[in-house]
Motif scaffolding. Sequence first.
Motif, short mmCIF file in Angstrom:
data_model
loop_
_atom_site.label_atom_id
_atom_site.label_comp_id
_atom_site.label_asym_id
_atom_site.label_seq_id
_atom_site.Cartn_x
_atom_site.Cartn_y
_atom_site.Cartn_z
N THR A 54 -7.27 -6.19 -56.11
CA THR A 54 -8.54 -6.28 -55.39
C THR A 54 -8.33 -6.98 -54.07
N GLY A 55 -8.67 -6.30 -52.99
CA GLY A 55 -8.56 -6.96 -51.70
C GLY A 55 -8.33 -6.00 -50.55
N VAL A 56 -8.58 -6.52 -49.34
CA VAL A 56 -8.38 -5.75 -48.12
C VAL A 56 -8.01 -6.70 -47.00
N CYS A 57 -7.14 -6.22 -46.13
CA CYS A 57 -6.77 -6.94 -44.91
C CYS A 57 -7.32 -6.15 -43.73
N LYS A 58 -8.10 -6.81 -42.90
CA LYS A 58 -8.81 -6.13 -41.81
C LYS A 58 -8.39 -6.77 -40.49
N LEU A 59 -7.72 -6.01 -39.65
CA LEU A 59 -7.21 -6.52 -38.38
C LEU A 59 -8.00 -5.91 -37.23
N VAL A 60 -8.46 -6.76 -36.31
CA VAL A 60 -9.25 -6.32 -35.15
C VAL A 60 -8.40 -6.49 -33.90
N VAL A 61 -8.19 -5.39 -33.16
CA VAL A 61 -7.32 -5.43 -31.98
C VAL A 61 -7.96 -4.67 -30.83
N LEU A 62 -7.44 -4.91 -29.62
CA LEU A 62 -7.82 -4.12 -28.46
C LEU A 62 -6.90 -2.90 -28.35
N GLU A 63 -7.27 -1.98 -27.48
CA GLU A 63 -6.48 -0.76 -27.30
C GLU A 63 -5.04 -1.07 -26.90
N ASN A 64 -4.86 -2.15 -26.12
CA ASN A 64 -3.51 -2.49 -25.65
C ASN A 64 -2.68 -3.22 -26.70
N GLY A 65 -3.25 -3.44 -27.87
CA GLY A 65 -2.51 -4.08 -28.96
C GLY A 65 -2.78 -5.57 -29.12
N LYS A 66 -3.57 -6.16 -28.24
CA LYS A 66 -3.88 -7.58 -28.37
C LYS A 66 -4.68 -7.83 -29.65
N ILE A 67 -4.24 -8.80 -30.43
CA ILE A 67 -4.90 -9.11 -31.69
C ILE A 67 -6.06 -10.06 -31.42
N LEU A 68 -7.25 -9.65 -31.84
CA LEU A 68 -8.46 -10.45 -31.63
C LEU A 68 -8.83 -11.27 -32.85
N GLY A 69 -8.54 -10.76 -34.02
CA GLY A 69 -8.93 -11.48 -35.23
C GLY A 69 -8.49 -10.76 -36.48
N CYS A 70 -8.64 -11.46 -37.59
CA CYS A 70 -8.23 -10.89 -38.87
C CYS A 70 -9.08 -11.51 -39.97
N SER A 71 -9.52 -10.69 -40.91
CA SER A 71 -10.26 -11.15 -42.08
C SER A 71 -9.60 -10.56 -43.32
N ILE A 72 -9.36 -11.41 -44.31
CA ILE A 72 -8.64 -10.97 -45.51
C ILE A 72 -9.36 -11.44 -46.75
N LEU A 73 -9.49 -10.55 -47.71
CA LEU A 73 -9.89 -10.91 -49.06
C LEU A 73 -8.81 -10.40 -49.99
#
Length: 485
Positions: free
Chosen positions: A394-413
């Motif tokens: 049970t779980g998901v890793c959610k990565l939020v990035v810009l088009e150029n690949g810059k990582i903005l944030g991450c939420s994980i359960l």
Amino acid sequence: MTNIDYDIVVIGGSITGYQAALSATRLHAKVALIISADFSHNYNLNYQYILSEISQITQKYYNLANLGIYEKNIQLNPESLNLNKGLLYANAVAKNINQINSAENLAAQGVDIIVGNGQFQSAPQLSFTVNERRLYSRTYLLANGSHPLIPNISGLDTIKYLTLANIWQSLEKTTLPENWVIIGGVPQSIEIAQVLARCGCQVTLIVKYSSILPSLDAEIAKLLTAQLEIDGVRILTQTQVTQVRQIDHKKWVQAGNQAIETDEIFICAGQQPNLEDLNLPAVGVKWHQHRLVVNEKLQTTNHRIYACGDVLGGYDIQSIGNYEANIAVKNALFFPKLKVNYEFVPWGIYSQPRVAQVGLTEKQAKNQYSQKQVLVFKQYFKTATAAQIQAEITGVCKLVVLENGKILGCSILGIAAEELINLISLAISQNMKIQYLAKLSPIYPSFSEILMEIAREWHRQRINQNHTFSELLLSFFNYRRDWNL
């Protein structure tokens, strides 16, 4: 001119205060740590460790049950989970850790430990008086933590209830109550609600917001809510508690238009900074409601007095407190140039599965940037070999990035969320783009492969969306095949 006794005086016996004093003395500064004589505010020295250990113990039972390893006559109930034995074990762990962070160890490393309640004095010059002794320092650091915030609810002052300051001591002394009402939507209320439910209690969690935790990514919050409900926690969102009553040895809670009967009430609505008895107005330190006024360098409205940790207000989260302590100590001892940047400071919830987050959520990113610029990638734990082996799918890793690949944030359960989020935190702090995650060669099997798969998915999407490059690749390999013939 009065002689300066110390380079920095740290006020508060919280874990954050201990870390600040230790950091300062390691920089060869002359340090004093003031520990309040009122130890009732020191509950946070061990409750987080207790929560972590207890939640892991309950999860072990659930994993065994899911795998069919239980004997037939063993049921998931308070007796089989045995909360008292779990608390005994967790307290032993907490005591060991607290010994490492003890005043004795700090004193051995050169920190002057002073036990007592004190307050600031402005005349003849800025000082802190404790045990009838005036301490003169170049700078001061408020790290004296917080205590449970008690909401204004009619009838609450007429009944007994529990808070984070006394819940663990209460559970060790009494039989576990069957019915619980938990008031408040903060990480600790979620954690304790799940632990109690998994110990066979009937738990109602009442939150005034539309989500169980407003600062959490909306999708992760829904998954966490679903898990809590599976565990037996009844959740009432957007609900205000207006009054409580004691009737015939039973407690009643008026929540919205519902009257709920319960054995025990647990108040976990937030924290109140320990500011009242320090004589802060006399030295020009301001605060509004439940928040201390500080700038980006963690200076209060008196530039010689700094602050860090939950004395600032907000959630009581140790990772944030430790980060702030490091910034505040360096600014206080040297030139105040460092500024706080919470974009790469992770935080988590000791739930099962674990929840961890860093940086911007999907909603925050799309509000800050245009929706077309923001890309969201998900990887589910059920695809990871390590999760399959440990029966923790049970779980998901959610990565939020810009088009150029810059990582903005991450939420994980999911399992090991607190370890995975540290890698993303490092990547954000070093301005590493998502393509660098694809260079990971993690030990197999391990949960780190989840991050690598997300990076590979980003690469695949980039190639598929770039039609010219895709056609160029096809032409190149067609040419190579013909050339080899």
